[in-house]
Each structure stands twice: as structure tokens, then as C-alpha cells.
Write a protein that holds these residues in place. Structure first.
Motif, mmCIF file in Angstrom:
data_model
loop_
_atom_site.group_PDB
_atom_site.id
_atom_site.type_symbol
_atom_site.label_atom_id
_atom_site.label_comp_id
_atom_site.label_asym_id
_atom_site.label_seq_id
_atom_site.Cartn_x
_atom_site.Cartn_y
_atom_site.Cartn_z
ATOM 1 N N GLN A 69 4.121 -3.203 -11.237
ATOM 2 C CA GLN A 69 2.703 -3.449 -10.997
ATOM 3 C C GLN A 69 2.103 -2.220 -10.353
ATOM 4 O O GLN A 69 2.758 -1.542 -9.556
ATOM 5 C CB GLN A 69 2.539 -4.670 -10.072
ATOM 6 C CG GLN A 69 1.106 -5.064 -9.790
ATOM 7 C CD GLN A 69 1.027 -6.257 -8.841
ATOM 8 O OE1 GLN A 69 2.039 -6.810 -8.432
ATOM 9 N NE2 GLN A 69 -0.170 -6.636 -8.460
ATOM 10 N N ALA A 70 0.862 -1.911 -10.691
ATOM 11 C CA ALA A 70 0.164 -0.777 -10.087
ATOM 12 C C ALA A 70 -1.160 -1.241 -9.507
ATOM 13 O O ALA A 70 -1.858 -2.054 -10.125
ATOM 14 C CB ALA A 70 -0.076 0.316 -11.124
ATOM 15 N N GLN A 71 -1.478 -0.737 -8.347
ATOM 16 C CA GLN A 71 -2.773 -1.023 -7.722
ATOM 17 C C GLN A 71 -3.240 0.212 -6.981
ATOM 18 O O GLN A 71 -2.471 0.823 -6.231
ATOM 19 C CB GLN A 71 -2.669 -2.216 -6.765
ATOM 20 C CG GLN A 71 -4.006 -2.637 -6.191
ATOM 21 C CD GLN A 71 -3.902 -3.921 -5.382
ATOM 22 O OE1 GLN A 71 -2.903 -4.636 -5.451
ATOM 23 N NE2 GLN A 71 -4.932 -4.206 -4.611
ATOM 24 N N ALA A 72 -4.481 0.584 -7.206
ATOM 25 C CA ALA A 72 -5.024 1.803 -6.611
ATOM 26 C C ALA A 72 -5.853 1.488 -5.375
ATOM 27 O O ALA A 72 -6.505 0.441 -5.293
ATOM 28 C CB ALA A 72 -5.880 2.544 -7.636
ATOM 29 N N ALA A 73 -5.818 2.413 -4.433
ATOM 30 C CA ALA A 73 -6.672 2.347 -3.243
ATOM 31 C C ALA A 73 -6.551 3.684 -2.518
ATOM 32 O O ALA A 73 -5.482 4.294 -2.510
ATOM 33 C CB ALA A 73 -6.249 1.213 -2.312
ATOM 34 N N PRO A 74 -7.651 4.171 -1.913
ATOM 35 C CA PRO A 74 -7.513 5.353 -1.057
ATOM 36 C C PRO A 74 -6.490 5.080 0.035
ATOM 37 O O PRO A 74 -6.320 3.933 0.479
ATOM 38 C CB PRO A 74 -8.921 5.517 -0.468
ATOM 39 C CG PRO A 74 -9.823 4.798 -1.417
ATOM 40 C CD PRO A 74 -9.027 3.649 -1.950
ATOM 41 N N PHE A 75 -5.805 6.109 0.480
ATOM 42 C CA PHE A 75 -4.737 5.906 1.459
ATOM 43 C C PHE A 75 -5.256 5.193 2.710
ATOM 44 O O PHE A 75 -4.585 4.298 3.248
ATOM 45 C CB PHE A 75 -4.106 7.238 1.843
ATOM 46 C CG PHE A 75 -2.912 7.082 2.733
ATOM 47 C CD1 PHE A 75 -1.669 6.774 2.219
ATOM 48 C CD2 PHE A 75 -3.047 7.237 4.107
ATOM 49 C CE1 PHE A 75 -0.569 6.614 3.048
ATOM 50 C CE2 PHE A 75 -1.955 7.077 4.948
ATOM 51 C CZ PHE A 75 -0.715 6.765 4.423
ATOM 52 N N ALA A 76 -6.434 5.576 3.163
ATOM 53 C CA ALA A 76 -6.981 4.972 4.383
ATOM 54 C C ALA A 76 -7.289 3.497 4.213
ATOM 55 O O ALA A 76 -7.418 2.766 5.198
ATOM 56 C CB ALA A 76 -8.241 5.719 4.817
ATOM 57 N N GLN A 77 -7.410 3.043 2.962
ATOM 58 C CA GLN A 77 -7.687 1.635 2.692
ATOM 59 C C GLN A 77 -6.452 0.901 2.149
ATOM 60 O O GLN A 77 -6.555 -0.232 1.690
ATOM 61 C CB GLN A 77 -8.841 1.523 1.703
ATOM 62 C CG GLN A 77 -10.150 2.080 2.238
ATOM 63 C CD GLN A 77 -11.249 2.106 1.199
ATOM 64 O OE1 GLN A 77 -11.238 1.335 0.244
ATOM 65 N NE2 GLN A 77 -12.202 3.007 1.369
ATOM 66 N N THR A 78 -5.309 1.545 2.207
ATOM 67 C CA THR A 78 -4.063 0.914 1.779
ATOM 68 C C THR A 78 -3.495 0.128 2.950
ATOM 69 O O THR A 78 -2.954 0.707 3.898
ATOM 70 C CB THR A 78 -3.051 1.977 1.307
ATOM 71 O OG1 THR A 78 -3.605 2.682 0.193
ATOM 72 C CG2 THR A 78 -1.734 1.330 0.895
ATOM 73 N N ASP A 79 -3.662 -1.186 2.917
ATOM 74 C CA ASP A 79 -3.172 -2.006 4.024
ATOM 75 C C ASP A 79 -1.697 -2.331 3.803
ATOM 76 O O ASP A 79 -1.108 -2.033 2.764
ATOM 77 C CB ASP A 79 -4.004 -3.276 4.200
ATOM 78 C CG ASP A 79 -4.026 -4.160 2.958
ATOM 79 O OD1 ASP A 79 -3.098 -4.066 2.113
ATOM 80 O OD2 ASP A 79 -4.956 -4.968 2.821
ATOM 81 N N ILE A 80 -1.099 -2.956 4.792
ATOM 82 C CA ILE A 80 0.337 -3.225 4.734
ATOM 83 C C ILE A 80 0.682 -4.197 3.601
ATOM 84 O O ILE A 80 1.778 -4.113 3.024
ATOM 85 C CB ILE A 80 0.854 -3.752 6.095
ATOM 86 C CG1 ILE A 80 2.393 -3.754 6.139
ATOM 87 C CG2 ILE A 80 0.278 -5.133 6.391
ATOM 88 C CD1 ILE A 80 3.013 -2.390 6.012
ATOM 89 N N ALA A 81 -0.246 -5.079 3.262
ATOM 90 C CA ALA A 81 0.029 -6.041 2.189
ATOM 91 C C ALA A 81 0.140 -5.332 0.845
ATOM 92 O O ALA A 81 1.055 -5.604 0.054
ATOM 93 C CB ALA A 81 -1.066 -7.103 2.141
ATOM 94 N N LEU A 82 -0.798 -4.420 0.566
ATOM 95 C CA LEU A 82 -0.735 -3.654 -0.686
ATOM 96 C C LEU A 82 0.523 -2.795 -0.713
ATOM 97 O O LEU A 82 1.236 -2.735 -1.726
ATOM 98 C CB LEU A 82 -1.992 -2.796 -0.831
ATOM 99 C CG LEU A 82 -2.211 -2.067 -2.162
ATOM 100 C CD1 LEU A 82 -3.690 -1.744 -2.347
ATOM 101 C CD2 LEU A 82 -1.392 -0.787 -2.270
ATOM 102 N N TRP A 83 0.781 -2.104 0.389
ATOM 103 C CA TRP A 83 1.969 -1.246 0.477
ATOM 104 C C TRP A 83 3.237 -2.053 0.175
ATOM 105 O O TRP A 83 4.067 -1.648 -0.635
ATOM 106 C CB TRP A 83 2.038 -0.640 1.873
ATOM 107 C CG TRP A 83 3.276 0.158 2.156
ATOM 108 C CD1 TRP A 83 4.404 -0.270 2.786
ATOM 109 C CD2 TRP A 83 3.505 1.529 1.809
ATOM 110 N NE1 TRP A 83 5.330 0.744 2.853
ATOM 111 C CE2 TRP A 83 4.804 1.859 2.257
ATOM 112 C CE3 TRP A 83 2.741 2.508 1.163
ATOM 113 C CZ2 TRP A 83 5.355 3.126 2.086
ATOM 114 C CZ3 TRP A 83 3.288 3.774 0.995
ATOM 115 C CH2 TRP A 83 4.583 4.069 1.457
ATOM 116 N N GLN A 84 3.366 -3.206 0.827
ATOM 117 C CA GLN A 84 4.584 -4.004 0.659
ATOM 118 C C GLN A 84 4.686 -4.567 -0.752
ATOM 119 O O GLN A 84 5.779 -4.627 -1.321
ATOM 120 C CB GLN A 84 4.611 -5.142 1.674
ATOM 121 C CG GLN A 84 5.978 -5.801 1.789
ATOM 122 C CD GLN A 84 7.045 -4.824 2.267
ATOM 123 O OE1 GLN A 84 6.894 -4.188 3.317
ATOM 124 N NE2 GLN A 84 8.113 -4.667 1.495
#
Length: 263
Positions: free
Chosen positions: A98-113
Motif C-alpha cells: 500500500q502507498a500513501q503520500a503526505a509531507p513529512f511534517a504531516q506524516t503521523d505515527i498512524a500513517l508511518w506504522q
């Protein structure tokens, strides 16, 4: 069945994310090469439709050559149960992702995990499920569908890039561990490919920038020497080659299928 299409006769292959896109194309390539295939993924209806499509090809002449098992590859207990149901596995194609885009500053722990769970932990869990049997039998082929995002960086997808770089690291490390055991471990790294993930990327560009789809396509292709997207079948062909008897000396490799974008 002639020798050209029976190189994998008698082998059992599991393809995760096998209901569509690269997974479906790879499953078909494996069937055409004579393998018995089990499709795995979260969407049971989609898997069943793909199973029926493959069975309709009547390529092997043996009923029941195509099976499907619904499973979330991020869930350890579910993966263990799915592979127990599937039985001994000779070939594993770790394609679920799965791929999901977001600026690094808006990458929360849920997206990261989520990116790590689906793209990296899923590969770990599925590989761990099949490896003991492969080692016991002295034969196995593991192909991880990574991405050019595992070979280079892309802006706004730090979590996805980190996960796919992890897949390539896992591939290299495990290949060394099992190099003398008859098991090969490789990765194929598609560039932008005509799949649902590409459609999602195009939709995100058009919705956030007001550009047309044609402009969005040009943006994604600007670094591609061939100036075109990869097809699922081209990725499947690379994965199939890594599974064939003649590729036994290929292990620990990350093969870019990207029109020259990554060399």
C-alpha cells in the motif's frame, strides 16, 4: 504442456495481493509456467474472481490448481493460519502493499506504522511462514515486490520509501543466510505501474493541484527515460524469471523494472 510453459510444473506458489494488478499478472504468469497457485489478499470476492479467471484459462488441465485464501498480511496469527491452510510452499511472491503520500511534517505515527506494517512487516510474516519448509526441502524461491522507492528517494512518501528500503535490506540479508540451502531471495522494483496505486497517485495530484490527468501523468513520467508507465505484465515477467530453474544463481538482487528511471 510443452517445456516452455512447464518449467514450474509440480511447484506450489503463493502470491499475496493476488487479486489485481501486479499480483494478478504474476499469478497468471506462474500458472502459465505450470505452477499451482494460491492467491492471498484481504478482499475475498476479488480473489475469487481472479481464481475463476485463472481457472477459466484451463492451462494445466487439472481442476483446483488455483486456490484463494483471504488474509491480512499484517496480522501474525492470521498469516500463520493462512499458510497452514495453504500447505507447503515452493514459491512465495510477497506482493501485498500500500502507498500513501503526505509531507513529512504531516506524516503521523498512524500513517508511518501502516506503511511499515503492510509493506515490510507483511513481507517478514509471510516469509517466516514459508521459510522453514523451504529449508527442510532444500528448495525455495522468494520474490519480494518492492519498488523503485526502495532504491531511491521520492518526496512526500517518506514512510513508503522507508518501508520499501526495508524490504530490500531484508532481501539482501536473508539471501545471504540461505545462500547454500537451495533457497533464493530477490526483489523486483517496479517504477510507476498501471495499477490502482498509480490511479490513486494521479487522483491525488489532480485533486490537490488542479492539474489535468494528462499533466499529472507527465509529472510522474518526467524522470522516466522511456516516458511511459510500466505494465503489470512486465513486472510479472521479471518475477517469473527469478522463479524459473535457470535463475538458481540469482539471489540477493533488487531488479529495477522502471524504464531506466533507476539504474
Amino acid at each position: 504442456m510443452n517445456t516452455e510453459t512447464s518449467g514450474l510444473a509440480g511447484k506450489h506458489a503463493v502470491v499475496t495481493g493476488g487479486g489485481s494488478g501486479i499480483g494478478a499478472a504474476t499469478a497468471e504468469a506462474l500458472v502459465r509456467a505450470g505452477a499451482r497457485v494460491t492467491l492471498m489478499g484481504r478482499d475475498a470476492a476479488r480473489l475469487a474472481a481472479q481464481r475463476d479467471a485463472l481457472n477459466a484459462l484451463s492451462l494445466s488441465g487439472t481442476a483446483g490448481d488455483i486456490a484463494c485464501i483471504a488474509v491480512d498480511v499484517t496480522q501474525e496469527a492470521a498469516v500463520v493460519a493462512a499458510f497452514e491452510q495453504a500447505g507447503p510452499v515452493d514459491i512465495l511472491i510477497n506482493n501485498a502493499g500500500q502507498a500513501q503520500a503526505a509531507p513529512f511534517a504531516q506524516t503521523d505515527i498512524a500513517l508511518w506504522q501502516r506503511m511499515l506494517d503492510v509493506n515490510l512487516t507483511g513481507v517478514f510474516l509471510c516469509t517466516r511462514a514459508v521459510l522453514p519448509g523451504m529449508l527442510e526441502r532444500g528448495y525455495g524461491r522468494i520474490v519480494n515486490v518492492a519498488s523503485t522507492a526502495g532504491q531511491t528517494g521520492y518526496a512526500y512518501v517518506a514512510a513508503y520509501c522507508a518501508a520499501k528500503h526495508g524490504v530490500i535490506g531484508l532481501t539482501r540479508a536473508l539471501a545471504l543466510e540461505v545462500a547454500t540451502k537451495g533457497v533464493t531471495v530477490n526483489a523486483v522494483c517496479p517504477g510507476y505501474t498501471e495499477t490502482e496505486l498509480l490511479r490513486a497517485s494521479l487522483d491525488q495530484i489532480t485533486s490537490k493541484t488542479s492539474r489535468s490527468e494528462e499533466e499529472a501523468r507527465r509529472i510522474l513520467l518526467r524522470n522516466n527515460p522511456q516516458q511511459r508507465f510500466v505494465t503489470p505484465e512486465e513486472v510479472a515477467n521479471a518475477a517469473l524469471w527469478l522463479c524459473m530453474p535457470g535463475s538458481a544463481a540469482i539471489t540477493g538482487q533488487s531488479i529495477s523494472v522502471s524504464g531506466g528511471e533507476v539504474t
